[in-house]
Design a protein around this motif. Structure first.
Motif, mmCIF file in Angstrom:
data_model
loop_
_atom_site.group_PDB
_atom_site.id
_atom_site.type_symbol
_atom_site.label_atom_id
_atom_site.label_comp_id
_atom_site.label_asym_id
_atom_site.label_seq_id
_atom_site.Cartn_x
_atom_site.Cartn_y
_atom_site.Cartn_z
ATOM 1 N N TRP A 22 1.134 -3.721 -6.805
ATOM 2 C CA TRP A 22 0.811 -4.862 -7.396
ATOM 3 C C TRP A 22 1.281 -5.719 -8.435
ATOM 4 C CZ3 TRP A 22 -2.799 -7.244 -3.988
ATOM 5 C CH2 TRP A 22 -3.250 -6.344 -3.000
ATOM 6 N N THR A 23 2.557 -5.090 -8.972
ATOM 7 C CA THR A 23 3.264 -5.384 -10.156
ATOM 8 C C THR A 23 4.736 -5.388 -10.164
ATOM 9 O OG1 THR A 23 3.351 -3.277 -11.319
ATOM 10 C CG2 THR A 23 1.311 -4.517 -11.613
ATOM 11 N N ALA A 24 5.496 -5.967 -10.986
ATOM 12 C CA ALA A 24 6.849 -6.095 -10.864
ATOM 13 C C ALA A 24 7.442 -4.623 -10.920
ATOM 14 C CB ALA A 24 7.321 -6.903 -12.078
ATOM 15 N N ALA A 25 6.629 -3.964 -11.668
ATOM 16 C CA ALA A 25 7.033 -2.506 -12.264
ATOM 17 C C ALA A 25 6.994 -1.713 -10.803
ATOM 18 C CB ALA A 25 6.245 -1.902 -13.447
ATOM 19 N N THR A 26 5.868 -1.807 -10.119
ATOM 20 C CA THR A 26 5.693 -0.986 -9.018
ATOM 21 C C THR A 26 6.314 -1.579 -7.798
ATOM 22 O OG1 THR A 26 3.438 -1.886 -8.987
ATOM 23 C CG2 THR A 26 3.681 0.262 -9.893
ATOM 24 N N ALA A 27 6.581 -2.892 -7.745
ATOM 25 C CA ALA A 27 7.248 -3.377 -6.370
ATOM 26 C C ALA A 27 8.744 -3.465 -6.386
ATOM 27 C CB ALA A 27 6.527 -4.919 -6.366
ATOM 28 N N THR A 28 9.231 -3.421 -7.864
ATOM 29 C CA THR A 28 11.002 -3.546 -7.779
ATOM 30 C C THR A 28 11.241 -2.212 -7.136
ATOM 31 O OG1 THR A 28 10.611 -4.845 -9.801
ATOM 32 C CG2 THR A 28 12.618 -3.492 -9.413
ATOM 33 N N PRO A 29 10.766 -1.025 -7.421
ATOM 34 C CA PRO A 29 11.158 0.174 -6.626
ATOM 35 C C PRO A 29 11.104 -0.079 -5.067
ATOM 36 C CG PRO A 29 9.958 0.925 -8.470
ATOM 37 C CD PRO A 29 9.792 -0.810 -8.264
ATOM 38 N N GLN A 30 10.062 -0.626 -4.788
ATOM 39 C CA GLN A 30 9.800 -0.884 -3.092
ATOM 40 C C GLN A 30 10.913 -2.010 -2.584
ATOM 41 O OE1 GLN A 30 6.095 -2.915 -3.093
ATOM 42 N NE2 GLN A 30 5.043 -0.807 -2.669
ATOM 43 N N VAL A 31 11.339 -2.770 -3.606
ATOM 44 C CA VAL A 31 12.630 -3.598 -3.046
ATOM 45 C C VAL A 31 13.909 -2.901 -2.741
ATOM 46 C CG1 VAL A 31 14.223 -5.577 -3.790
ATOM 47 C CG2 VAL A 31 11.765 -5.527 -4.052
ATOM 48 N N GLY A 82 0.860 -1.239 -0.186
ATOM 49 C CA GLY A 82 0.003 -0.041 0.160
ATOM 50 C C GLY A 82 0.777 1.391 0.013
ATOM 51 N N PHE A 83 2.000 0.985 -0.026
ATOM 52 C CA PHE A 83 3.036 2.230 0.056
ATOM 53 C C PHE A 83 3.584 2.561 -1.227
ATOM 54 C CE2 PHE A 83 3.308 0.298 4.279
ATOM 55 C CZ PHE A 83 2.565 1.526 5.083
ATOM 56 N N SER A 84 3.919 4.050 -1.677
ATOM 57 C CA SER A 84 4.762 4.392 -2.518
ATOM 58 C C SER A 84 6.169 4.169 -2.301
ATOM 59 C CB SER A 84 4.637 5.749 -3.300
ATOM 60 O OG SER A 84 4.764 6.640 -2.127
ATOM 61 N N PRO A 85 7.110 4.138 -3.098
ATOM 62 C CA PRO A 85 8.291 4.034 -2.679
ATOM 63 C C PRO A 85 8.954 5.300 -1.548
ATOM 64 C CG PRO A 85 8.361 3.733 -4.908
ATOM 65 C CD PRO A 85 6.922 3.875 -4.738
ATOM 66 N N ASP A 86 8.334 6.497 -1.796
ATOM 67 C CA ASP A 86 8.811 7.393 -0.970
ATOM 68 C C ASP A 86 8.072 7.252 0.419
ATOM 69 O OD1 ASP A 86 10.324 8.818 -2.804
ATOM 70 O OD2 ASP A 86 8.457 10.087 -3.572
ATOM 71 N N GLN A 87 6.754 6.625 0.398
ATOM 72 C CA GLN A 87 6.184 6.485 1.708
ATOM 73 C C GLN A 87 6.732 5.293 2.467
ATOM 74 O OE1 GLN A 87 2.321 5.807 -0.146
ATOM 75 N NE2 GLN A 87 1.536 7.750 0.451
ATOM 76 N N LEU A 88 7.092 4.322 1.592
ATOM 77 C CA LEU A 88 7.919 3.282 2.252
ATOM 78 C C LEU A 88 9.140 3.727 2.889
ATOM 79 C CD1 LEU A 88 8.195 0.453 2.875
ATOM 80 C CD2 LEU A 88 9.153 -0.075 0.502
ATOM 81 N N GLU A 89 9.958 4.529 2.246
ATOM 82 C CA GLU A 89 11.005 5.138 2.918
ATOM 83 C C GLU A 89 10.974 5.597 4.162
ATOM 84 O OE1 GLU A 89 14.990 5.799 3.704
ATOM 85 O OE2 GLU A 89 14.342 4.678 1.825
ATOM 86 N N VAL A 90 9.808 6.407 4.378
ATOM 87 C CA VAL A 90 9.309 6.911 5.630
ATOM 88 C C VAL A 90 9.185 5.901 6.715
ATOM 89 C CG1 VAL A 90 7.911 8.333 6.716
ATOM 90 C CG2 VAL A 90 8.587 9.289 4.441
ATOM 91 N N GLU A 91 8.264 5.108 6.263
ATOM 92 C CA GLU A 91 7.905 3.986 7.298
ATOM 93 C C GLU A 91 9.218 3.128 7.648
ATOM 94 O OE1 GLU A 91 4.481 3.397 8.140
ATOM 95 O OE2 GLU A 91 4.483 5.453 7.154
ATOM 96 N N LEU A 92 9.950 2.787 6.849
ATOM 97 C CA LEU A 92 11.322 1.886 7.142
ATOM 98 C C LEU A 92 12.307 2.961 8.084
ATOM 99 C CD1 LEU A 92 12.071 -0.048 3.969
ATOM 100 C CD2 LEU A 92 10.535 -0.663 5.980
#
Length: 378
Positions: free
Chosen positions: A125-134, A41-51
């Motif tokens: 929900w896709t490789a295109a959007t989940a890979t930046p999360q990784v 549920g997080f964009s890469p920028d939001q995920l950075e804040v959470e981590l």
């Protein structure tokens, strides 16, 4: 309760806790388990804040991140997020958007304020959007594990995680899928029975766990699906699992970021109140049965689209349900497993961990007494 996976990850208890709430993740790891943050549920920028927040609050404890790259989905192969989203949006029939909006209007759920979370946002929900999360997760040294919730992760993702010295886990609902994980180089297989919350297969945990454990041995397996007591942990370890993967259990803890109206739905539900439905994500997902899931089963309802198209239809409903939980409680997205029938009180994360350990020890002691009786009789 200590197993080899504990030594491998530097944890005290083989209790893995999946949660979208950073407070839960941090508290589980601090209590000796292994918290895993759901990133979908997080964009890469939001995920950075959470981590960054978890890093500050978890001390020297490790934790993990859970992503969602399905084995099959619409638009697979397109790696530009903007191009993929435009392509997918053009595939959504107007009647699906209209039907979702009609359900919300019938239940008096207000629209979101202008500019608040775009309708149908694709997210992870896709490789295109989940890979930046990784990529974001791998910038944080305390992240020791990346898990994929749906299907075998792409080879390039597995290789990138391994290059940084981290472990890769993947969930499965059958021995066949577990073997695919092993062949791809996954380090830990999570065998999730149909009782679990979120995306599940059709095989029950008590059947699935030993099938997967035997199929991928000696690869470590975590048991998942319906776990909410120490007795169940003892059963899983007795079958050969090296730990347990839990999720629903953490929805009703004090630290969970769950609206009060939604929390009340969980606390009042019985184990018979869940259903596997494609109505929110496009893949079979266990959640509480309510007016939303029943509406999508009506004869006049359009057939749910595949992943991630269906979530692009329902993301607005999910966001509105969370924001206006009291008005939307009959149509909210409430992913949860059948263990919800035992989630009757609000406890702290520490209390849950303590109760799990105590119940586990009592179960082991009962078995030891049985063995002692048998030995003396012989």
């Amino acid at each position: 309760m200590r197993t080899p996976i504990c030594d491998r990850l530097g944890i005290e208890l083989p209790i893995f806790a999946f949660s979208h709430c950073r407070d839960v993740v941090a508290e589980v790891s601090k209590a000796g388990g292994f918290g895993v943050l759901g990133a979908v549920g997080f964009s890469p920028d939001q995920l950075e804040v959470e981590l960054e927040w978890i890093d500050r609050h978890v001390g020297d404890r490790p934790y993990g991140v859970d992503i969602v790259i399905p084995g099959k989905y619409e638009g697979q192969g397109v790696m530009d997020p903007a191009q993929l989203e435009a392509q997918l949006r053009a595939m959504i029939p107007p009647e699906h958007i209209a039907f979702a909006e009609k359900i919300l209007e019938e239940h008096g759920v207000p629209k979101l304020p202008p500019g608040e979370r775009p309708v149908g946002q694709l997210l992870g929900w896709t490789a295109a959007t989940a890979t930046p999360q990784v990529e974001v997760a791998l910038r944080h040294p305390k992240v020791r594990l990346i898990a994929n919730a749906l299907g075998t992760p792409p080879r390039e993702v597995i290789d990138e995680i391994h290059r940084t010295g981290r472990l890769v886990a993947a969930l499965c609902g059958s021995a066949k899928h577990a073997l695919s994980h092993k062949e791809a180089g996954v380090d830990i297989v999570v065998a999730q029975g149909t009782e679990g919350g979120g995306h599940t297969g059709e095989i029950g945990s008590i059947v699935l766990w030993p099938e997967v454990i035997d199929a991928v041995a000696p690869l470590p397996v975590l048991a998942a699906g319906g776990i909410g007591t120490g007795r169940q942990i003892a059963a899983a370890l007795a079958m050969g699992a090296q730990g347990v993967w839990t999720g629903s259990l953490w929805l009703t803890v004090r630290e969970a970021d769950v609206p009060p109206a939604q929390m009340e739905c969980y606390l009042r539900a019985s184990s018979r109140d869940t259903v596997r439905s494609r109505s929110f994500t496009g893949k079979p997902c266990r959640m509480l049965r309510n007016a939303w899931t029943e509406a999508w089963e009506r004869p006049d309802a359009p057939k749910p689209l595949g992943m991630p198209l269906q979530f692009m239809v329902t993301a607005d409903a999910v966001a509105r349900g969370h924001r206006y939980a009291e008005k939307a409680k009959d149509v909210m997205f409430n992913p949860v497993g059948q263990i919800v029938g035992r989630l009757n009180t609000v406890r702290s994360v520490k209390e849950v961990i303590y109760d799990l350990v105590q119940d586990y020890l009592e179960a082991v002691e009962r078995l030891q007494k049985l063995s002692a009786v048998e030995a003396s009789a012989a």
